[in-house]
Design a protein around this motif. Structure first.
Motif, mmCIF file in Angstrom:
data_model
loop_
_atom_site.group_PDB
_atom_site.id
_atom_site.type_symbol
_atom_site.label_atom_id
_atom_site.label_comp_id
_atom_site.label_asym_id
_atom_site.label_seq_id
_atom_site.Cartn_x
_atom_site.Cartn_y
_atom_site.Cartn_z
ATOM 1 N N VAL A 195 153.269 -63.919 -69.427
ATOM 2 C CA VAL A 195 153.099 -62.596 -70.014
ATOM 3 C C VAL A 195 154.109 -62.351 -71.118
ATOM 4 N N VAL A 196 153.752 -61.405 -71.988
ATOM 5 C CA VAL A 196 154.695 -60.808 -72.937
ATOM 6 C C VAL A 196 154.842 -59.371 -72.507
ATOM 7 N N GLY A 197 155.998 -58.991 -71.992
ATOM 8 C CA GLY A 197 156.121 -57.704 -71.337
ATOM 9 C C GLY A 197 155.345 -57.776 -70.035
ATOM 10 N N ASN A 198 154.238 -57.055 -69.968
ATOM 11 C CA ASN A 198 153.341 -57.145 -68.816
ATOM 12 C C ASN A 198 151.915 -57.459 -69.250
ATOM 13 N N VAL A 199 151.751 -58.076 -70.432
ATOM 14 C CA VAL A 199 150.436 -58.399 -70.965
ATOM 15 C C VAL A 199 150.237 -59.914 -70.900
ATOM 16 N N PRO A 200 149.117 -60.395 -70.339
ATOM 17 C CA PRO A 200 148.870 -61.845 -70.272
ATOM 18 C C PRO A 200 148.984 -62.494 -71.639
ATOM 19 N N LEU A 201 149.713 -63.605 -71.711
ATOM 20 C CA LEU A 201 150.012 -64.240 -72.987
ATOM 21 C C LEU A 201 148.882 -65.148 -73.469
ATOM 22 N N PHE A 202 148.311 -65.954 -72.584
ATOM 23 C CA PHE A 202 147.355 -66.968 -73.009
ATOM 24 C C PHE A 202 145.905 -66.550 -72.802
ATOM 25 N N ALA A 203 145.660 -65.258 -72.732
ATOM 26 C CA ALA A 203 144.291 -64.741 -72.697
ATOM 27 C C ALA A 203 143.926 -64.374 -74.127
ATOM 28 N N SER A 204 143.394 -65.333 -74.875
ATOM 29 C CA SER A 204 143.200 -65.161 -76.314
ATOM 30 C C SER A 204 142.200 -64.067 -76.649
ATOM 31 N N GLN A 205 141.371 -63.651 -75.682
ATOM 32 C CA GLN A 205 140.385 -62.624 -75.969
ATOM 33 C C GLN A 205 140.999 -61.226 -76.038
ATOM 34 N N LEU A 206 142.219 -61.062 -75.587
ATOM 35 C CA LEU A 206 142.838 -59.742 -75.585
ATOM 36 C C LEU A 206 143.355 -59.390 -76.984
ATOM 37 N N ASP A 207 143.293 -58.111 -77.314
ATOM 38 C CA ASP A 207 143.795 -57.635 -78.599
ATOM 39 C C ASP A 207 145.185 -57.036 -78.382
ATOM 40 N N TYR A 208 146.197 -57.625 -79.036
ATOM 41 C CA TYR A 208 147.569 -57.177 -78.851
ATOM 42 C C TYR A 208 148.016 -56.197 -79.939
ATOM 43 N N LEU A 209 147.202 -55.983 -80.975
ATOM 44 C CA LEU A 209 147.624 -55.190 -82.130
ATOM 45 C C LEU A 209 147.150 -53.749 -82.090
ATOM 46 N N GLY A 210 146.068 -53.473 -81.368
ATOM 47 C CA GLY A 210 145.548 -52.116 -81.331
ATOM 48 C C GLY A 210 144.675 -51.795 -82.534
ATOM 49 N N ARG A 211 144.315 -50.514 -82.695
ATOM 50 C CA ARG A 211 143.446 -50.092 -83.792
ATOM 51 C C ARG A 211 144.125 -50.354 -85.136
ATOM 52 N N ARG A 212 143.327 -50.846 -86.106
ATOM 53 C CA ARG A 212 143.874 -51.113 -87.431
ATOM 54 C C ARG A 212 142.762 -51.072 -88.473
ATOM 55 N N VAL A 213 143.122 -50.691 -89.672
ATOM 56 C CA VAL A 213 142.198 -50.604 -90.805
ATOM 57 C C VAL A 213 142.400 -51.837 -91.682
ATOM 58 N N PHE A 214 141.310 -52.357 -92.249
ATOM 59 C CA PHE A 214 141.414 -53.532 -93.099
ATOM 60 C C PHE A 214 140.512 -53.372 -94.326
ATOM 61 N N MET A 215 140.822 -54.133 -95.358
ATOM 62 C CA MET A 215 139.992 -54.178 -96.555
ATOM 63 C C MET A 215 140.175 -55.529 -97.226
ATOM 64 N N THR A 216 139.081 -56.130 -97.680
ATOM 65 C CA THR A 216 139.146 -57.385 -98.421
ATOM 66 C C THR A 216 138.353 -57.224 -99.719
ATOM 67 N N LEU A 217 138.869 -57.836 -100.770
ATOM 68 C CA LEU A 217 138.233 -57.800 -102.068
ATOM 69 C C LEU A 217 138.191 -59.209 -102.617
ATOM 70 N N SER A 218 137.008 -59.661 -103.020
ATOM 71 C CA SER A 218 136.853 -61.011 -103.555
ATOM 72 C C SER A 218 136.079 -60.975 -104.865
ATOM 73 N N TYR A 219 136.333 -61.985 -105.681
ATOM 74 C CA TYR A 219 135.687 -62.086 -106.983
ATOM 75 C C TYR A 219 135.040 -63.450 -107.106
ATOM 76 N N ASP A 220 133.781 -63.486 -107.484
ATOM 77 C CA ASP A 220 133.012 -64.714 -107.596
ATOM 78 C C ASP A 220 132.990 -65.150 -109.070
ATOM 79 N N PHE A 221 133.626 -66.283 -109.354
ATOM 80 C CA PHE A 221 133.663 -66.795 -110.743
ATOM 81 C C PHE A 221 132.330 -67.427 -111.115
#
Length: 221
Positions: A195-221
């Motif tokens: 665990v990290v704190g009291n959260v399972p460490l090697f359970a890769s399906q768990l989200d450790y970051l919580g809610r978050r906003v994202f944006m990606t911008l790409s340009y096609d040459f």
């Protein structure tokens, strides 16, 4: 694994081993070093079933596409040496039996709106321990609090929403929100799982970051 154990298993042809002998000075060709790492695995099996279903259709208000991908693990076993009992991982913390993704998209006027749902079945490590279930330990010293032994994760579902469009023919922009409902990872006792704190460490399906906003911008040459 100690050198003596490695040599013993090698002699009994249960595993492979690597040794380095002495130089032979004064007729001494005894064993100088033994590589103690595991060099051979007696048995390792993985079995499962993957499902994929897609539905798409066009309506007056736009195009709809729904895709479900589901994996059912039947067996994931490991046996280091031929005389060892098999370790069965399916259902343990970090190895859920059922996992899947449901993706829904709606296309209208050059915009694509997406809803992604990832789900993971419950897991438990209780069967590894003698009591086989959740246990609360009563304090023996005045002032101490009850301690509950946790060795499981419930069914875990994550949601994400995003929108995507292309403009000026070459620019592609995507923005959205991941873990939209701020799903927190379940807790586990350090004695039951890494665990990290009291959260399972090697359970890769768990989200450790919580809610978050994202944006990606790409340009096609």
């Amino acid at each position: 694994m100690t050198s003596a154990t490695c040599l013993n298993l090698c002699q009994r042809a249960i595993t492979l081993c690597q040794i380095t002998r002495r130089t032979g000075v004064d007729g001494d060709w005894g064993i100088a070093t033994v590589r103690g790492g595991y060099l051979n695995t007696a048995k390792q099996t993985v079995r499962g079933v993957d499902y994929a279903f897609t539905y798409r259709d066009s309506f007056s208000f736009g195009d709809v596409r729904v895709r479900l991908e589901h994996t059912q693990q039947i067996e994931r076993n490991y046996q280091q040496f031929a005389l060892d009992p098999e370790t069965r991982f399916v259902g343990r913390v970090g190895t859920p039996k059922e996992v899947g993704t449901l993706q829904t998209s709606f296309l209208r006027d050059g915009w694509r709106f997406n809803w992604s749902m990832n789900y993971f079945g419950k897991t438990s490590n209780y069967h590894i321990y003698a009591n086989g279930n959740q246990t609360s330990y009563r304090p023996t010293t005045p002032g101490e609090r009850n301690v509950t032994f946790l060795a499981e994760t419930p069914t875990y579902v994550l949601h994400a929403f995003s929108a995507n469009t292309t403009f000026m023919d070459n620019f592609d922009v995507t923005f959205g929100i991941a873990n939209a409902f701020d799903k927190q990872p379940p807790k586990a006792s350090p004695a039951a799982s890494n665990v990290v704190g009291n959260v399972p460490l090697f359970a890769s399906q768990l989200d450790y970051l919580g809610r978050r906003v994202f944006m990606t911008l790409s340009y096609d040459f």
